[in-house]
Motif scaffolding. Sequence first.
Motif, mmCIF file in Angstrom:
data_model
loop_
_atom_site.group_PDB
_atom_site.id
_atom_site.type_symbol
_atom_site.label_atom_id
_atom_site.label_comp_id
_atom_site.label_asym_id
_atom_site.label_seq_id
_atom_site.Cartn_x
_atom_site.Cartn_y
_atom_site.Cartn_z
ATOM 1 N N CYS A 91 -22.484 17.789 -59.924
ATOM 2 C CA CYS A 91 -22.054 19.040 -60.330
ATOM 3 C C CYS A 91 -20.535 19.304 -60.114
ATOM 4 N N MET A 92 -19.755 19.716 -61.303
ATOM 5 C CA MET A 92 -18.438 20.119 -61.020
ATOM 6 C C MET A 92 -18.342 20.850 -62.341
ATOM 7 N N PRO A 93 -17.213 21.935 -62.113
ATOM 8 C CA PRO A 93 -16.853 22.607 -63.387
ATOM 9 C C PRO A 93 -15.924 21.878 -64.273
ATOM 10 N N TYR A 94 -15.821 22.291 -65.499
ATOM 11 C CA TYR A 94 -14.595 21.958 -66.157
ATOM 12 C C TYR A 94 -13.406 22.485 -65.488
ATOM 13 N N ASP A 95 -12.324 22.018 -65.703
ATOM 14 C CA ASP A 95 -10.788 22.664 -65.199
ATOM 15 C C ASP A 95 -10.274 23.647 -66.367
ATOM 16 N N PRO A 96 -9.559 24.629 -65.802
ATOM 17 C CA PRO A 96 -8.753 25.587 -66.928
ATOM 18 C C PRO A 96 -8.131 24.766 -68.125
ATOM 19 N N ASN A 125 -24.306 27.495 -60.920
ATOM 20 C CA ASN A 125 -24.328 26.675 -59.653
ATOM 21 C C ASN A 125 -25.342 26.895 -58.651
ATOM 22 N N ALA A 126 -25.873 28.182 -58.758
ATOM 23 C CA ALA A 126 -27.167 28.752 -58.116
ATOM 24 C C ALA A 126 -28.605 28.081 -58.788
ATOM 25 N N LEU A 127 -28.491 28.066 -60.000
ATOM 26 C CA LEU A 127 -29.664 27.593 -60.845
ATOM 27 C C LEU A 127 -29.791 26.146 -60.438
ATOM 28 N N TYR A 135 -15.214 24.319 -55.225
ATOM 29 C CA TYR A 135 -14.807 23.004 -55.621
ATOM 30 C C TYR A 135 -13.472 22.630 -55.249
ATOM 31 N N ASP A 136 -13.050 23.060 -53.937
ATOM 32 C CA ASP A 136 -11.697 22.591 -53.359
ATOM 33 C C ASP A 136 -12.214 22.573 -51.989
ATOM 34 N N ALA A 137 -11.684 21.240 -51.421
ATOM 35 C CA ALA A 137 -12.009 20.824 -49.951
ATOM 36 C C ALA A 137 -11.457 21.949 -49.024
ATOM 37 N N ARG A 138 -10.362 22.369 -49.323
ATOM 38 C CA ARG A 138 -9.417 23.388 -48.586
ATOM 39 C C ARG A 138 -10.439 24.646 -48.431
ATOM 40 N N GLU A 139 -11.147 25.001 -49.389
ATOM 41 C CA GLU A 139 -12.171 26.148 -49.247
ATOM 42 C C GLU A 139 -13.331 25.898 -48.557
ATOM 43 N N ALA A 140 -14.123 24.708 -49.206
ATOM 44 C CA ALA A 140 -15.459 24.355 -48.623
ATOM 45 C C ALA A 140 -15.336 23.679 -47.130
ATOM 46 N N PHE A 141 -14.207 23.120 -46.770
ATOM 47 C CA PHE A 141 -14.314 22.367 -45.523
ATOM 48 C C PHE A 141 -12.831 22.761 -44.999
ATOM 49 N N PRO A 142 -12.328 24.045 -44.732
ATOM 50 C CA PRO A 142 -11.100 24.269 -44.212
ATOM 51 C C PRO A 142 -10.353 23.652 -42.953
ATOM 52 N N ASP A 143 -11.442 23.171 -42.207
ATOM 53 C CA ASP A 143 -10.899 22.520 -40.987
ATOM 54 C C ASP A 143 -11.371 20.946 -41.096
ATOM 55 N N SER A 144 -11.541 20.531 -42.104
ATOM 56 C CA SER A 144 -11.915 19.235 -42.125
ATOM 57 C C SER A 144 -10.449 18.163 -42.441
ATOM 58 N N PRO A 145 -10.440 16.975 -42.054
ATOM 59 C CA PRO A 145 -9.344 16.305 -42.446
ATOM 60 C C PRO A 145 -9.161 15.879 -43.670
ATOM 61 N N PRO A 146 -7.991 15.454 -44.282
ATOM 62 C CA PRO A 146 -7.956 14.849 -45.726
ATOM 63 C C PRO A 146 -8.606 13.899 -46.061
ATOM 64 N N ALA A 528 -15.366 15.854 -66.172
ATOM 65 C CA ALA A 528 -16.396 16.245 -65.671
ATOM 66 C C ALA A 528 -17.842 16.053 -66.143
ATOM 67 N N ASN A 529 -18.846 15.542 -65.238
ATOM 68 C CA ASN A 529 -20.112 15.455 -65.864
ATOM 69 C C ASN A 529 -20.505 16.855 -66.485
ATOM 70 N N PRO A 530 -21.361 16.841 -67.435
ATOM 71 C CA PRO A 530 -21.620 17.791 -68.252
ATOM 72 C C PRO A 530 -22.519 18.852 -67.787
ATOM 73 N N THR A 531 -23.296 18.570 -67.000
ATOM 74 C CA THR A 531 -24.428 19.533 -66.556
ATOM 75 C C THR A 531 -24.305 21.027 -66.292
ATOM 76 N N LEU A 532 -23.312 21.068 -65.431
ATOM 77 C CA LEU A 532 -22.783 22.492 -64.680
ATOM 78 C C LEU A 532 -22.307 23.205 -65.868
ATOM 79 N N THR A 533 -21.343 22.712 -66.923
ATOM 80 C CA THR A 533 -21.087 23.507 -67.895
ATOM 81 C C THR A 533 -22.044 23.634 -69.005
ATOM 82 N N ILE A 534 -23.197 22.772 -69.268
ATOM 83 C CA ILE A 534 -24.166 23.104 -70.047
ATOM 84 C C ILE A 534 -24.720 24.483 -69.388
#
Length: 569
Positions: A91-96, A125-127, A135-146, A528-534
């Motif tokens: 899963c991943m969204p399309y980009d702006p 995403n919930a469904l 969908y950004d590692a800085r938000e999902a894993f703020p203390d994780s290495p690059p 992106a794979n299309p499922t999340l946008t579908i």
Amino acid sequence: MIEDAHHLTPGSVLQADVCIVGAGPAGVAVALSLADTGLSVLLLEAGRKPGDKAAQALYEGEVADEALHSPAHRYRQRGLGGSSAIWGGRCMPYDPIDFERRPWVPASGWPIGYEDLLPHYVAANALAEAGRYAYDAREAFPDSPPLIAGFASEVVRSTGLERFSCPTNFGLRYQRRLALARNVRVLQGAVCTGIRLAPEGGSVRTLDVATLGGPRLQVSARATVLALGGLETPRLMLASNDVVPQGVGNEHDVVGRYYMCHIAGNVGNLEVHGRPSDVRHGYEIAPDGVYCRRRLSIAAPRQRREGLLNAVARLHFPRITDPSHRNGVLSGLFLARHFISYEYGKRLHDAPGASPALYLRHLLNVMADPLDTAAFLTHWVRHRTLAQRKFPSVILRNRLNRFSLELQGEQVPQAASRVRLGEGVDALGMRRLHIDWRYCAQDIDSLARTLDWIAAEMARSGAARLSYSRETLEQDLLRYGAYGGHHIGTARMGRDPRESVVDRDCKVHSVDNLYVAGSAAFPTSSQANPTLTILALSLRLGAHLAERLSTRRAAPLELSAANATEASA
């Protein structure tokens, strides 16, 4: 309520406010979004049960170039839940930027923007059971290495994430909710074979519904939603030509055109400097238990400046079929490729004339690497075979810090890339599809320039060195043809009826009560794979239908804790 269409009286005319044709992720999402609106919903599914071979055979068709596209019946599944029974869960969204009209991408531009889908992305995403919408590692894993220690770039993003569903089978997971919804009726074994327009052609009067060896029926609905996927949707529209000779919605010869998948393949050699522990090429587990993986992409400002198509790159292991990798696990996968499903084993079958010597070299790799092979098998059984939330794919320890890049790139929409009706007919008398998928030089050139930017930024940072062959790039990317089950663009969304099939609300321009849900409506394919946008677009469509057909406004679908518990039952 869930029923078998074979048990109904022949000639019955079924009534509903909304009839949804197709019970894959798109159809299920629309139905669930309408479950509490008071509108009567009829959900038609062609398969009677999972793995329905007779219904699956209805997918068979013709392919113009079998080296470029899989057989028509592959990567698609009949039965409640549709192809979610065989998807990988990525899963991943399309980009702006994907929604913009980009002068360097012919026929690009959506009539809606990223912000129009954002609330529905969160619900999607919930469904999909992909956890938090982050969908950004800085938000999902703020203390994780690059991703790679020492690599940072404003041109090449390395913080993008993909999140993985269980993968959720929408038929199994939401069957109970559909069965208990008072206003939803699910009819299995019901194949829509025709859209019958009113004499003036501006509205759907009835749908023809057939069963294999059973009764034929009709449906009369205030609104009809085609949620059949990117191949069956144009097939049904083109075959329904009794009022409009060109087919429903096809007054300007757009239905079935602009067919896109993705350009994908493993290329190049990335040598990362430093220790193997400095690279996070595998899966990370989010606090909500969801598997996530990082990838590389070109930042939107650089895409605009350089005229690049959108693309992503993942750190990957070497080509499996080549035993020179000397990896026992990879060689074991090659030797076991005939026991792996077509959808996931196709990329192991590019050595059709494999010699005994090749098999022997792979066998020697397995024998020389018994500990890693045993550890991999143990992990796979525990975390993939027996787990409810499955480990997404094969990830191996990389002692040498050498990787290939797994590319997935957007295509330019081309009118000449299309699906149309073929010569043969199926068991119900419907003409089969003829698939003529095409790519163009810009698709390949854009990925080459994407690789050039990744190589330049890696070299600038001193973190790694990327090399690849420009001469063999096209061959490497097209080794397996069009990528998987991403069938996109064949009933595209747009403002101008001369260049598109549906409007911003997914309504067919020329038919007042006919809608298209799913990737057929996407004007461009993104990275992106299309499922999340579908799912997001389907939930948005459900909200629109609820508002249009009833006085009660439908909000974007949200799964409460109670609903999530019920969905898992």
